[in-house]
Design a protein around this motif. Structure first.
Motif, PDB file in Angstrom:
ATOM      1  N   PRO A 118      -6.940  -7.547  14.523  1.00 16.55           N
ATOM      2  CA  PRO A 118      -6.752  -7.216  13.072  1.00 16.55           C
ATOM      3  C   PRO A 118      -5.608  -7.737  12.273  1.00 16.55           C
ATOM      4  O   PRO A 118      -4.625  -7.711  12.812  1.00 16.55           O
ATOM      5  N   VAL A 119      -5.760  -7.870  10.984  1.00 15.12           N
ATOM      6  CA  VAL A 119      -4.543  -8.057  10.302  1.00 15.12           C
ATOM      7  C   VAL A 119      -4.855  -7.525   8.831  1.00 15.12           C
ATOM      8  O   VAL A 119      -5.750  -7.380   8.457  1.00 15.12           O
ATOM      9  N   VAL A 120      -3.516  -7.116   8.414  1.00 15.91           N
ATOM     10  CA  VAL A 120      -3.524  -6.379   6.980  1.00 15.91           C
ATOM     11  C   VAL A 120      -2.322  -6.863   6.134  1.00 15.91           C
ATOM     12  O   VAL A 120      -1.518  -7.647   6.710  1.00 15.91           O
ATOM     13  N   TYR A 121      -2.422  -6.832   5.074  1.00 19.67           N
ATOM     14  CA  TYR A 121      -1.756  -7.550   4.175  1.00 19.67           C
ATOM     15  C   TYR A 121      -0.984  -6.499   3.235  1.00 19.67           C
ATOM     16  O   TYR A 121      -1.651  -5.411   2.794  1.00 19.67           O
ATOM     17  N   VAL A 122       0.470  -6.872   2.798  1.00 17.29           N
ATOM     18  CA  VAL A 122       1.140  -6.012   1.837  1.00 17.29           C
ATOM     19  C   VAL A 122       1.075  -6.656   0.758  1.00 17.29           C
ATOM     20  O   VAL A 122       1.536  -7.465   0.419  1.00 17.29           O
ATOM     21  N   ASN A 123       0.856  -5.768  -0.294  1.00 14.32           N
ATOM     22  CA  ASN A 123       0.843  -6.329  -1.729  1.00 14.32           C
ATOM     23  C   ASN A 123       2.423  -6.288  -2.145  1.00 14.32           C
ATOM     24  O   ASN A 123       3.460  -5.633  -1.923  1.00 14.32           O
ATOM     25  N   GLU A 124       2.621  -7.211  -3.264  1.00 14.00           N
ATOM     26  CA  GLU A 124       3.879  -7.353  -3.811  1.00 14.00           C
ATOM     27  C   GLU A 124       4.385  -6.190  -4.531  1.00 14.00           C
ATOM     28  O   GLU A 124       5.791  -5.696  -4.105  1.00 14.00           O
ATOM     29  N   GLU A 125       3.791  -5.319  -5.177  1.00 16.71           N
ATOM     30  CA  GLU A 125       4.174  -4.110  -5.744  1.00 16.71           C
ATOM     31  C   GLU A 125       4.827  -3.218  -4.769  1.00 16.71           C
ATOM     32  O   GLU A 125       5.838  -2.503  -4.814  1.00 16.71           O
ATOM     33  N   ASP A 126       4.287  -3.019  -3.479  1.00 10.69           N
ATOM     34  CA  ASP A 126       4.445  -2.199  -2.670  1.00 10.69           C
ATOM     35  C   ASP A 126       5.672  -2.363  -1.756  1.00 10.69           C
ATOM     36  O   ASP A 126       6.644  -1.852  -1.500  1.00 10.69           O
ATOM     37  N   ARG A 127       5.963  -3.919  -1.651  1.00 13.44           N
ATOM     38  CA  ARG A 127       6.963  -4.404  -0.922  1.00 13.44           C
ATOM     39  C   ARG A 127       8.180  -4.160  -1.950  1.00 13.44           C
ATOM     40  O   ARG A 127       9.321  -3.916  -1.448  1.00 13.44           O
ATOM     41  N   LYS A 128       8.207  -4.610  -3.269  1.00 13.09           N
ATOM     42  CA  LYS A 128       9.314  -4.363  -4.010  1.00 13.09           C
ATOM     43  C   LYS A 128       9.641  -3.049  -4.042  1.00 13.09           C
ATOM     44  O   LYS A 128      10.851  -2.520  -3.803  1.00 13.09           O
ATOM     45  N   ALA A 129       8.803  -2.013  -4.279  1.00 17.87           N
ATOM     46  CA  ALA A 129       9.045  -0.633  -4.144  1.00 17.87           C
ATOM     47  C   ALA A 129       9.945   0.037  -2.872  1.00 17.87           C
ATOM     48  O   ALA A 129      10.668   0.745  -3.019  1.00 17.87           O
ATOM     49  N   VAL A 130       9.402  -0.707  -1.807  1.00 21.73           N
ATOM     50  CA  VAL A 130      10.327  -0.448  -0.607  1.00 21.73           C
ATOM     51  C   VAL A 130      11.517  -1.091  -0.437  1.00 21.73           C
ATOM     52  O   VAL A 130      12.584  -0.299  -0.084  1.00 21.73           O
ATOM     53  N   SER A 131      11.495  -2.231  -1.022  1.00 27.44           N
ATOM     54  CA  SER A 131      12.884  -2.977  -1.055  1.00 27.44           C
ATOM     55  C   SER A 131      13.863  -1.909  -2.046  1.00 27.44           C
ATOM     56  O   SER A 131      14.935  -1.653  -1.572  1.00 27.44           O
ATOM     57  N   ARG A 132      13.364  -1.437  -3.163  1.00 24.81           N
ATOM     58  CA  ARG A 132      14.052  -0.519  -3.929  1.00 24.81           C
ATOM     59  C   ARG A 132      14.717   0.732  -3.245  1.00 24.81           C
ATOM     60  O   ARG A 132      15.826   1.064  -3.344  1.00 24.81           O
ATOM     61  N   MET A 133      13.588   1.318  -2.526  1.00 28.80           N
ATOM     62  CA  MET A 133      13.842   2.570  -1.961  1.00 28.80           C
ATOM     63  C   MET A 133      14.832   2.302  -0.629  1.00 28.80           C
ATOM     64  O   MET A 133      16.049   3.119  -0.896  1.00 28.80           O
ATOM     65  N   LEU A 134      14.872   1.205  -0.128  1.00 29.63           N
ATOM     66  CA  LEU A 134      15.809   0.943   1.086  1.00 29.63           C
ATOM     67  C   LEU A 134      17.335   0.694   0.478  1.00 29.63           C
ATOM     68  O   LEU A 134      18.298   1.237   0.903  1.00 29.63           O
ATOM     69  N   SER A 135      17.412   0.089  -0.727  1.00 29.19           N
ATOM     70  CA  SER A 135      18.412  -0.500  -1.237  1.00 29.19           C
ATOM     71  C   SER A 135      19.182   0.826  -1.684  1.00 29.19           C
ATOM     72  O   SER A 135      20.531   1.103  -1.523  1.00 29.19           O
ATOM     73  N   SER A 136      18.264   1.614  -2.414  1.00 32.75           N
ATOM     74  CA  SER A 136      19.089   2.740  -2.825  1.00 32.75           C
ATOM     75  C   SER A 136      19.735   3.717  -1.793  1.00 32.75           C
ATOM     76  O   SER A 136      20.374   4.705  -2.080  1.00 32.75           O
ATOM     77  N   GLN A 137      19.104   3.797  -0.584  1.00 37.93           N
ATOM     78  CA  GLN A 137      19.837   4.223   0.687  1.00 37.93           C
ATOM     79  C   GLN A 137      20.762   3.740   1.473  1.00 37.93           C
ATOM     80  O   GLN A 137      21.112   4.010   2.468  1.00 37.93           O
ATOM     81  N   GLY A 138      21.120   2.531   0.791  1.00 35.79           N
ATOM     82  CA  GLY A 138      22.199   1.744   1.219  1.00 35.79           C
ATOM     83  C   GLY A 138      21.525   0.771   2.406  1.00 35.79           C
ATOM     84  O   GLY A 138      22.550   0.503   3.305  1.00 35.79           O
ATOM     85  N   ILE A 139      20.417   0.662   2.623  1.00 36.40           N
ATOM     86  CA  ILE A 139      19.913  -0.279   3.862  1.00 36.40           C
ATOM     87  C   ILE A 139      19.468  -1.698   2.938  1.00 36.40           C
ATOM     88  O   ILE A 139      18.733  -1.845   2.056  1.00 36.40           O
ATOM     89  N   GLY A 140      20.442  -2.649   3.737  1.00 27.64           N
ATOM     90  CA  GLY A 140      20.257  -3.994   3.244  1.00 27.64           C
ATOM     91  C   GLY A 140      19.211  -4.842   3.870  1.00 27.64           C
ATOM     92  O   GLY A 140      18.613  -4.442   5.004  1.00 27.64           O
ATOM     93  N   ASP A 141      19.063  -5.900   3.319  1.00 27.34           N
ATOM     94  CA  ASP A 141      17.934  -6.846   3.898  1.00 27.34           C
ATOM     95  C   ASP A 141      18.412  -7.320   5.386  1.00 27.34           C
ATOM     96  O   ASP A 141      17.461  -7.605   5.893  1.00 27.34           O
ATOM     97  N   ASN A 142      19.634  -7.463   5.738  1.00 27.44           N
ATOM     98  CA  ASN A 142      20.022  -7.742   6.915  1.00 27.44           C
ATOM     99  C   ASN A 142      20.240  -6.732   8.011  1.00 27.44           C
ATOM    100  O   ASN A 142      20.535  -6.869   9.159  1.00 27.44           O
TER     101      ASN A 142
END
Length: 190
Positions: free
Chosen positions: A1-25
């Protein structure tokens, strides 16, 4: 099975992590201490906390606690038991956001649950703790998944609440789970 993540949810998560001081690396380890079917499927919160602290210290990882709104209490318990400060998103994400956050995780530790199957479908390295359920029927379908379990005469019982002593889950020690995580991490880094 495969699932896909939509861009809106990916961006929301990126903002959430960034607001908590969690970077892409930053390395991200997800812990999923809940299981909707019942408490018999849950590995103890204190053991998830041990693994979270080890991931934080040994892998220099940021830890994220996953769960639905009904699993908020177990997320809070794990967070309280940890020395490191995890990001607890139990009950704070939509399913799409949880999927995007799992996709962002470098590793996922879980009970036998719906999020386990999502992590497998997203091809995330994961270790799943199994006790009262049939690991042959409900295992995560992924080459990047490992299962930790022990055989007992009463398992799999498929019961929501253990009528005995919960031995199928309590006999699984953090060092066994960590060993599987380390081994899988080495395999996936090749």
């Amino acid at each position: 099975p495969v699932v896909y993540v939509n861009e809106e949810d990916r961006k929301a998560v990126s903002r959430m992590l960034s607001s908590q001081g969690i970077g892409d690396n930053d390395m991200l380890v997800g812990l999923n201490p809940g299981a909707a079917y019942g408490p018999a499927k849950r590995w103890p919160a204190e053991r998830f906390a041990v693994i979270g602290d080890w991931a934080s210290k040994r892998w220099i990882a940021k830890v994220v606690l996953f769960g639905s709104a009904s699993e908020t209490a177990i997320g809070e318990e794990v967070a309280k038991l940890m020395n490191a400060e995890p990001l607890n998103v139990c009950g704070k994400t939509t399913l799409g956001q949880a999927m995007a956050l799992i996709k962002r995780c470098d590793f996922f530790l879980t009970n036998d649950s719906g999020l386990m199957h999502i992590a497998a479908a997203l091809n995330r390295p994961l270790v799943a703790v199994f006790g009262p359920t049939n690991h042959l029927q409900t295992r995560p379908v992924s080459r990047n998944a490992r299962i930790v379990r022990h055989d007992f005469e009463c398992s799999p019982c498929l019961k929501e609440v253990c009528p005995l002593d919960h031995r199928c889950m309590l006999c699984i020690e953090p060092h066994e789970v960590w060993r599987e995580m380390e081994d899988l991490r080495k395999e996936t880094l090749r």
